[in-house]
Design a protein around this motif. Structure first.
Motif, short mmCIF file in Angstrom:
data_model
loop_
_atom_site.label_atom_id
_atom_site.label_comp_id
_atom_site.label_asym_id
_atom_site.label_seq_id
_atom_site.Cartn_x
_atom_site.Cartn_y
_atom_site.Cartn_z
N VAL A 97 -16.91 -16.38 10.50
CA VAL A 97 -17.94 -15.36 10.84
C VAL A 97 -17.26 -14.07 10.95
O VAL A 97 -16.58 -13.74 11.58
CB VAL A 97 -18.44 -15.98 12.20
N PHE A 98 -17.51 -13.22 9.88
CA PHE A 98 -17.14 -11.91 9.85
C PHE A 98 -17.07 -11.11 11.19
O PHE A 98 -17.79 -11.37 11.98
CB PHE A 98 -17.90 -11.03 8.96
N PRO A 99 -15.77 -10.76 11.87
CA PRO A 99 -14.68 -10.34 10.97
C PRO A 99 -13.54 -11.32 10.98
O PRO A 99 -12.35 -11.04 10.73
CB PRO A 99 -14.32 -9.08 11.26
N HIS A 100 -14.03 -12.73 11.51
CA HIS A 100 -12.93 -13.52 11.79
C HIS A 100 -12.54 -14.62 10.90
O HIS A 100 -13.47 -15.24 10.31
CB HIS A 100 -13.47 -14.40 13.12
N LYS A 101 -11.26 -14.87 10.35
CA LYS A 101 -11.08 -15.66 9.44
C LYS A 101 -10.48 -17.06 10.29
O LYS A 101 -9.46 -16.94 10.92
CB LYS A 101 -9.88 -15.04 8.42
N GLY A 102 -11.37 -18.00 10.05
CA GLY A 102 -10.75 -19.29 10.67
C GLY A 102 -10.71 -19.22 12.17
O GLY A 102 -11.46 -18.48 12.82
N TYR A 103 -9.75 -19.91 12.68
CA TYR A 103 -9.50 -19.89 14.27
C TYR A 103 -8.69 -18.61 14.54
O TYR A 103 -7.96 -18.52 13.59
CB TYR A 103 -8.72 -21.20 14.74
#
Length: 300
Positions: A97-103
């Motif tokens: 979920v932008f701007p998060h990559k994975g955990y």
């Protein structure tokens, strides 16, 4: 101390813990909650750098930072291996979920804790989620699946997931180069600005790409401090003691363990090895559908 690190979805039995003597153990039940208690169970651990012994707890790493595979302690299986969660016979991955990559942290759990689904929390008004307490570790190093590391507890957030209390502890690896700077939740705000806000955003929206509603929080999304977090942990540890001593109904949870003194679920090493040997190696996992490479933009 660490578990065998097998790839996401690669086998049915990834992450089975073994202690320094080569004995099979459960990452749910056999690893001591508190650093320093390992002598009691005969399980070695790395020496932590912090002198705050009461606040030094073991964390079992389930998901390394920036990865997407939804790995977790299998609480309903004998000896509770770490394995990938499945949905409709397909391995699960958390969405980007932008701007998060994975955990966005090293994610895992505290051993010897249990959020009792029959116990209503006095602060949240909701019962537990039937799992060990989750940990979001914010140190600088990307940890490995199956590692057991000493962490300093800094605070806690109360996620309400489908009417259940799902505590999310904020902690830092006690061996992190900057660990001495972090003593409570306000230090996260000071030295890692934006991290707590990103944590709220991640936890609020990470299920939305699956078609589920936004998650909610108790206390209006306020992070509680270390003292509050340690009370939550103490309560969950007492619930676990009742569980593993068969003083309450654990339902489908598997309490088989190798080292908990006086537990009616304790097994011998021969029995533990028999359990492991009875599990046929699964075929190599299929490649995912690629969802861990897809980005979701939710406009918030």
């Amino acid at each position: 101390m660490r578990a065998a690190d097998l790839g996401p979805g690669a086998r049915r039995w990834p992450g089975l813990e073994e202690d320094g003597a080569g004995h099979y153990i459960s990452p749910f039940h056999d690893i001591p909650l508190r650093v320093g208690a390992e002598k009691e169970n005969g399980i070695p651990t790395k020496k932590a750098r912090s002198d705050d012994d009461e606040n030094l707890l073991h964390m079992v790493v389930e998901v390394p930072r920036w990865t997407n595979a939804k790995m977790e302690i299998a609480t309903e299986e004998p000896l509770n291996p770490i394995k990938q969660d499945m949905k409709r016979d397909k391995p699960r991955y958390v969405a980007n979920v932008f701007p998060h990559k994975g955990y966005i942290w090293n994610y895992g759990a505290l051993p010897q804790t249990w959020e009792d689904p029959h116990h209503k929390d006095k602060d949240t008004g909701c019962c537990g989620d039937n799992d060990p307490i989750d940990v979001c570790e914010i140190g600088s190093k990307v940890l490995s699946r199956g590692e057991v590391v000493p962490v300093k507890i800094l605070g806690v957030l109360a996620l309400i997931d489908q009417g259940e209390t799902d505590w999310k502890l904020i902690a830092i690896n006690a061996n992190d180069p900057e660990a001495d700077k972090f003593c409570d939740i306000d230090d996260v705000k000071k030295f890692k600005p934006g991290y707590l806000e990103a944590t709220i955003h991640w936890l609020r929206f990470y299920k939305v790409p699956e078609g589920k509603p936004e998650n909610k929080f108790a206390f209006n999304g306020e992070f509680k401090n270390k003292a509050f977090a340690l009370e939550v942990i103490t309560s969950a540890h007492e619930c676990w003691k009742a569980l593993v001593m068969k003083k309450c109904d654990g339902g489908a949870l598997n309490c088989m363990n190798a080292q908990v003194c006086d537990s009616p679920f304790r097994c011998t090493q021969e029995e533990a090895r028999s359990v492991v040997d009875s599990v046929s190696p699964a075929a190599p996992g299929k490649e995912s559908s690629g969802e861990e490479h897809v980005w979701h933009f939710l406009g918030k």
